[in-house]
Design a protein around this motif. Structure first.
Motif, PDB file in Angstrom:
ATOM      1  N   ILE A 114       0.852  -1.199   0.000  1.00 42.38           N
ATOM      2  CA  ILE A 114       0.000   0.000   0.000  1.00 42.38           C
ATOM      3  C   ILE A 114       0.883   1.242   0.000  1.00 42.38           C
ATOM      4  CG2 ILE A 114      -1.671   1.292   1.384  1.00 42.38           C
ATOM      5  CD1 ILE A 114      -2.814  -1.473   2.237  1.00 42.38           C
ATOM      6  N   VAL A 115       1.974   1.202   0.749  1.00 48.42           N
ATOM      7  CA  VAL A 115       2.932   2.308   0.742  1.00 48.42           C
ATOM      8  C   VAL A 115       3.612   2.407  -0.626  1.00 48.42           C
ATOM      9  CG1 VAL A 115       5.057   3.170   1.799  1.00 48.42           C
ATOM     10  CG2 VAL A 115       3.300   2.115   3.220  1.00 48.42           C
ATOM     11  N   ALA A 116       3.849   1.270  -1.273  1.00 51.09           N
ATOM     12  CA  ALA A 116       4.547   1.239  -2.562  1.00 51.09           C
ATOM     13  C   ALA A 116       3.718   1.790  -3.707  1.00 51.09           C
ATOM     14  CB  ALA A 116       4.971  -0.191  -2.884  1.00 51.09           C
TER      15      ALA A 116
ATOM     16  N   TRP B  73      11.893   5.814  -3.948  1.00 50.66           N
ATOM     17  CA  TRP B  73      12.301   4.403  -3.948  1.00 50.66           C
ATOM     18  C   TRP B  73      13.290   4.107  -2.825  1.00 50.66           C
ATOM     19  CZ3 TRP B  73       9.930   0.419  -5.710  1.00 50.66           C
ATOM     20  CH2 TRP B  73       9.012   0.581  -6.730  1.00 50.66           C
ATOM     21  N   ALA B  74      14.148   5.075  -2.493  1.00 48.73           N
ATOM     22  CA  ALA B  74      15.075   4.869  -1.364  1.00 48.73           C
ATOM     23  C   ALA B  74      14.302   4.724  -0.060  1.00 48.73           C
ATOM     24  CB  ALA B  74      16.064   6.019  -1.293  1.00 48.73           C
ATOM     25  N   LEU B  75      13.288   5.557   0.130  1.00 47.31           N
ATOM     26  CA  LEU B  75      12.467   5.452   1.336  1.00 47.31           C
ATOM     27  C   LEU B  75      11.721   4.126   1.394  1.00 47.31           C
ATOM     28  CD1 LEU B  75      10.910   9.003   1.744  1.00 47.31           C
ATOM     29  CD2 LEU B  75      12.137   7.713   3.472  1.00 47.31           C
ATOM     30  N   PHE B  76      11.099   3.752   0.289  1.00 45.92           N
ATOM     31  CA  PHE B  76      10.344   2.503   0.289  1.00 45.92           C
ATOM     32  C   PHE B  76      11.256   1.301   0.524  1.00 45.92           C
ATOM     33  CE2 PHE B  76       8.889  -1.219  -2.114  1.00 45.92           C
ATOM     34  CZ  PHE B  76       7.834  -1.566  -1.290  1.00 45.92           C
TER      35      PHE B  76
ATOM     36  N   ALA C 252      13.787  12.459 -11.691  1.00 47.86           N
ATOM     37  CA  ALA C 252      14.844  11.591 -11.167  1.00 47.86           C
ATOM     38  C   ALA C 252      15.019  11.796  -9.659  1.00 47.86           C
ATOM     39  CB  ALA C 252      16.151  11.849 -11.898  1.00 47.86           C
ATOM     40  N   LEU C 253      15.028  13.053  -9.220  1.00 44.77           N
ATOM     41  CA  LEU C 253      15.173  13.334  -7.785  1.00 44.77           C
ATOM     42  C   LEU C 253      14.006  12.761  -6.995  1.00 44.77           C
ATOM     43  CD1 LEU C 253      16.451  17.017  -7.950  1.00 44.77           C
ATOM     44  CD2 LEU C 253      17.780  14.967  -7.419  1.00 44.77           C
ATOM     45  N   LEU C 254      12.796  12.918  -7.514  1.00 47.92           N
ATOM     46  CA  LEU C 254      11.613  12.403  -6.845  1.00 47.92           C
ATOM     47  C   LEU C 254      11.625  10.878  -6.776  1.00 47.92           C
ATOM     48  CD1 LEU C 254       8.777  13.098  -5.646  1.00 47.92           C
ATOM     49  CD2 LEU C 254       7.909  12.706  -7.940  1.00 47.92           C
ATOM     50  N   LEU C 255      11.914  10.246  -7.909  1.00 43.06           N
ATOM     51  CA  LEU C 255      11.887   8.783  -7.951  1.00 43.06           C
ATOM     52  C   LEU C 255      12.972   8.164  -7.075  1.00 43.06           C
ATOM     53  CD1 LEU C 255      11.105   8.124 -11.700  1.00 43.06           C
ATOM     54  CD2 LEU C 255       9.645   7.622  -9.744  1.00 43.06           C
ATOM     55  N   VAL C 256      14.162   8.718  -7.112  1.00 43.06           N
ATOM     56  CA  VAL C 256      15.252   8.158  -6.301  1.00 43.06           C
ATOM     57  C   VAL C 256      14.919   8.268  -4.815  1.00 43.06           C
ATOM     58  CG1 VAL C 256      17.655   8.521  -5.603  1.00 43.06           C
ATOM     59  CG2 VAL C 256      17.053   8.435  -8.025  1.00 43.06           C
ATOM     60  N   SER C 257      14.402   9.416  -4.398  1.00 41.14           N
ATOM     61  CA  SER C 257      14.090   9.570  -2.972  1.00 41.14           C
ATOM     62  C   SER C 257      12.915   8.693  -2.547  1.00 41.14           C
ATOM     63  CB  SER C 257      13.827  11.039  -2.629  1.00 41.14           C
ATOM     64  OG  SER C 257      12.760  11.531  -3.387  1.00 41.14           O
TER      65      SER C 257
END
Length: 104
Positions: free
Chosen positions: A12-14, A57-60, A50-55
């Motif tokens: 659900i978070v993903a 995915w790193a959090l998830f 790119a900045l949004l996706l990297v952050s």
């Protein structure tokens, strides 16, 4: 049972990083190949994406990997089978959401 519940909860978070990844793919690589059309108001380029996706995915992944490392020890499954089932279980909420969006 506990790994399945935990991975559905993490799934659900993903939904958020998966949804942004889908939007990125539609606007850039798939539009570049001519398979989709780019959003007409998209003029910021790829860096913000790119900045949004990297952050995201790193959090998830910072949540998902440690939880599954702890839960893997409680199951009797081999590593490859456990991680495959954990990944598919975490993708279940996004798949359900995609089906519901197509229906309604």
């Amino acid at each position: 049972m506990l790994p399945a519940v935990a991975n559905v909860g993490l799934g659900i978070v993903a939904v958020v990083p998966l949804w942004f990844l889908l939007l990125f793919a539609v606007n850039f690589p798939l539009a570049g190949m001519g398979l989709t059309s780019r959003e007409p108001t998209e003029n910021d380029g790829m860096l913000p994406w790119a900045l949004l996706l990297v952050s995201l995915w790193a959090l998830f992944l910072a949540l998902w990997i440690p939880v599954n490392l702890l839960l893997h020890d409680r199951t009797g499954l081999p590593g490859g089978r456990y991680w495959t089932l954990a990944s598919l279980t975490a993708l279940t909420p996004m798949a359900v959401l995609m089906v519901l969006i197509e229906i309604f």
